[in-house]
Motif scaffolding. Structure first.
Motif, PDB file in Angstrom:
ATOM      1  N   GLY A  86     -75.953  77.142  -1.623  1.00 26.78           N
ATOM      2  CA  GLY A  86     -76.325  78.384  -2.326  1.00 26.78           C
ATOM      3  C   GLY A  86     -75.627  79.566  -2.089  1.00 26.78           C
ATOM      4  O   GLY A  86     -74.750  79.468  -1.324  1.00 26.78           O
ATOM      5  N   TYR A  87     -76.203  80.628  -2.605  1.00 31.16           N
ATOM      6  CA  TYR A  87     -75.382  81.907  -2.249  1.00 31.16           C
ATOM      7  C   TYR A  87     -75.521  82.043  -0.689  1.00 31.16           C
ATOM      8  O   TYR A  87     -76.650  82.113  -0.036  1.00 31.16           O
ATOM      9  CB  TYR A  87     -76.320  82.792  -3.024  1.00 31.16           C
ATOM     10  N   PRO A  88     -74.362  82.565  -0.048  1.00 31.32           N
ATOM     11  CA  PRO A  88     -74.402  82.573   1.393  1.00 31.32           C
ATOM     12  C   PRO A  88     -74.920  83.849   1.961  1.00 31.32           C
ATOM     13  O   PRO A  88     -74.132  84.734   2.582  1.00 31.32           O
ATOM     14  CB  PRO A  88     -72.821  82.440   1.793  1.00 31.32           C
ATOM     15  N   TRP A  89     -76.280  84.046   1.852  1.00 36.02           N
ATOM     16  CA  TRP A  89     -77.014  85.223   2.372  1.00 36.02           C
ATOM     17  C   TRP A  89     -76.941  85.473   3.868  1.00 36.02           C
ATOM     18  O   TRP A  89     -77.145  86.524   4.514  1.00 36.02           O
ATOM     19  CB  TRP A  89     -78.554  85.452   1.732  1.00 36.02           C
ATOM     20  N   TRP A  90     -76.455  84.250   4.469  1.00 38.86           N
ATOM     21  CA  TRP A  90     -76.741  83.986   5.803  1.00 38.86           C
ATOM     22  C   TRP A  90     -75.402  84.699   6.641  1.00 38.86           C
ATOM     23  O   TRP A  90     -75.312  84.889   7.809  1.00 38.86           O
ATOM     24  CB  TRP A  90     -77.034  82.742   6.114  1.00 38.86           C
ATOM     25  N   ARG A  91     -74.361  84.995   5.796  1.00 40.49           N
ATOM     26  CA  ARG A  91     -73.195  85.428   6.479  1.00 40.49           C
ATOM     27  C   ARG A  91     -73.001  86.810   6.179  1.00 40.49           C
ATOM     28  O   ARG A  91     -73.488  87.608   5.374  1.00 40.49           O
ATOM     29  CB  ARG A  91     -71.959  84.534   5.868  1.00 40.49           C
ATOM     30  N   ASP A  92     -71.992  87.507   7.277  1.00 40.74           N
ATOM     31  CA  ASP A  92     -71.665  88.832   6.919  1.00 40.74           C
ATOM     32  C   ASP A  92     -70.692  88.923   5.937  1.00 40.74           C
ATOM     33  O   ASP A  92     -70.729  90.018   5.001  1.00 40.74           O
ATOM     34  CB  ASP A  92     -70.764  89.281   8.354  1.00 40.74           C
ATOM     35  N   ARG A  93     -69.913  88.014   5.517  1.00 44.11           N
ATOM     36  CA  ARG A  93     -68.799  88.146   4.245  1.00 44.11           C
ATOM     37  C   ARG A  93     -69.581  87.086   3.350  1.00 44.11           C
ATOM     38  O   ARG A  93     -69.754  85.939   3.837  1.00 44.11           O
ATOM     39  CB  ARG A  93     -67.630  87.903   4.572  1.00 44.11           C
ATOM     40  N   THR A  94     -69.900  87.627   2.055  1.00 44.85           N
ATOM     41  CA  THR A  94     -70.330  86.780   1.114  1.00 44.85           C
ATOM     42  C   THR A  94     -69.133  85.897   0.548  1.00 44.85           C
ATOM     43  O   THR A  94     -68.029  86.158   0.629  1.00 44.85           O
ATOM     44  CB  THR A  94     -70.926  87.599  -0.324  1.00 44.85           C
ATOM     45  N   GLY A  95     -69.380  84.675  -0.277  1.00 46.02           N
ATOM     46  CA  GLY A  95     -68.667  84.051  -0.808  1.00 46.02           C
ATOM     47  C   GLY A  95     -68.884  83.454  -2.155  1.00 46.02           C
ATOM     48  O   GLY A  95     -69.618  83.957  -2.839  1.00 46.02           O
ATOM     49  N   ASP A  96     -68.499  82.029  -2.350  1.00 44.79           N
ATOM     50  CA  ASP A  96     -68.892  81.546  -3.811  1.00 44.79           C
ATOM     51  C   ASP A  96     -70.600  81.143  -3.527  1.00 44.79           C
ATOM     52  O   ASP A  96     -71.178  81.238  -2.466  1.00 44.79           O
ATOM     53  CB  ASP A  96     -68.003  80.355  -4.093  1.00 44.79           C
ATOM     54  N   ASP A  97     -70.991  80.669  -4.695  1.00 44.69           N
ATOM     55  CA  ASP A  97     -72.530  80.119  -4.556  1.00 44.69           C
ATOM     56  C   ASP A  97     -72.642  78.679  -4.484  1.00 44.69           C
ATOM     57  O   ASP A  97     -73.723  78.408  -4.592  1.00 44.69           O
ATOM     58  CB  ASP A  97     -72.780  80.389  -6.039  1.00 44.69           C
ATOM     59  N   ASP A  98     -71.584  78.165  -3.532  1.00 50.73           N
ATOM     60  CA  ASP A  98     -71.992  76.770  -3.002  1.00 50.73           C
ATOM     61  C   ASP A  98     -71.569  76.749  -1.844  1.00 50.73           C
ATOM     62  O   ASP A  98     -71.185  75.592  -1.065  1.00 50.73           O
ATOM     63  CB  ASP A  98     -71.074  75.760  -3.818  1.00 50.73           C
ATOM     64  N   SER A  99     -72.034  77.601  -0.898  1.00 58.02           N
ATOM     65  CA  SER A  99     -71.859  77.634   0.713  1.00 58.02           C
ATOM     66  C   SER A  99     -73.029  76.724   1.082  1.00 58.02           C
ATOM     67  O   SER A  99     -74.156  76.499   0.559  1.00 58.02           O
ATOM     68  CB  SER A  99     -71.872  78.849   1.331  1.00 58.02           C
ATOM     69  N   ARG A 100     -72.865  76.142   2.313  1.00 57.42           N
ATOM     70  CA  ARG A 100     -73.875  75.534   2.894  1.00 57.42           C
ATOM     71  C   ARG A 100     -74.720  76.045   4.193  1.00 57.42           C
ATOM     72  O   ARG A 100     -73.941  76.594   4.896  1.00 57.42           O
ATOM     73  CB  ARG A 100     -73.369  74.003   3.389  1.00 57.42           C
ATOM     74  N   ILE A 101     -75.916  75.625   4.450  1.00 58.30           N
ATOM     75  CA  ILE A 101     -76.456  75.820   5.507  1.00 58.30           C
ATOM     76  C   ILE A 101     -77.514  74.757   5.977  1.00 58.30           C
ATOM     77  O   ILE A 101     -78.113  74.179   5.109  1.00 58.30           O
ATOM     78  CB  ILE A 101     -77.301  77.367   5.506  1.00 58.30           C
TER      79      ILE A 101
END
Length: 205
Positions: free
Chosen positions: A36-51
């Motif tokens: 989903g949306y990478p709210w966990w990172r300093d830099r945002t990216g696309d809406d298909d990041s993984r955590i």
């Protein structure tokens, strides 16, 4: 990167969308992978990041398997909390056994007071976890009508609630203190599921 999940939730605000990719439970460890949306990172990216989240030392609680398998909600992390068990009065290992030596005139008042406490504190408990025989109300009522019985076992808040009711109903009673096995260090609440565990880690690139 691997960081403490409780620190992550404290420092970052969850943003949507997010969906479950996979989940496994084995050998006391629950793993959850989300995209989903990478709210966990300093830099945002696309809406298909993984955590990924790794909960180790799972001791007790419940997992809503139906919700996990459904995987339809793109706001899956809407209800995601991690709390220290030591801050939860209802999970305190110090226990008090309350014994009565006379029938209880109004057992429903005791039952209701305990039930209200469980609801207000969001405890992972039922009245049956505290009140003797209350897994079935009829059994609890039968026990509370006898002349000598164990009425309740629980931590300080339960002792206080039950003893106050007994005093108001003028029922003779005694209280004995003991200690039960402590729950896991953390309580995790996650979309209808809630469980205790020892550690909670977040893993992402």
């Amino acid at each position: 990167m691997v960081i403490d999940a409780m620190d992550l939730l404290r420092d970052r605000e969850i943003a949507h969308p997010s969906q479950i990719v996979s989940s496994t439970l084995a050998d006391g460890e629950f793993r959850l992978s989300l995209a989903g949306y990478p709210w966990w990172r300093d830099r945002t990216g696309d809406d298909d990041s993984r955590i990924g989240f790794r909960f180790s030392g799972v001791t007790s609680g419940s997992l809503d398997v139906k919700t996990l398998l459904a995987n339809w909600d793109d706001e899956w992390l809407e209800q995601f909390e991690i709390e220290l068990t030591s801050t939860l009065d209802w999970a305190n290992p110090d226990q008090f056994g309350i014994y009565c030596s006379a029938p209880l005139p109004n057992p429903i008042a005791v039952y209701t007071a305990v039930e209200n406490y469980i609801f207000a504190s969001r405890a992972l408990r039922t009245p049956g976890d505290y009140l003797n025989g209350a897994g079935r109300l009829s059994t609890f009522l039968e026990i509370a009508s006898s002349c000598g019985y164990l009425l309740a076992t629980g931590p300080e808040p339960i002792r206080s609630i039950v003893v106050a009711e007994l005093k108001s109903q003028s029922v003779r009673h005694t209280v004995h203190e003991a200690k039960r096995h402590a729950e896991g260090r953390l309580l995790v609440r996650l979309q209808g599921s809630a469980f205790f565990c020892g550690t909670a880690l977040a893993e992402f690139d």
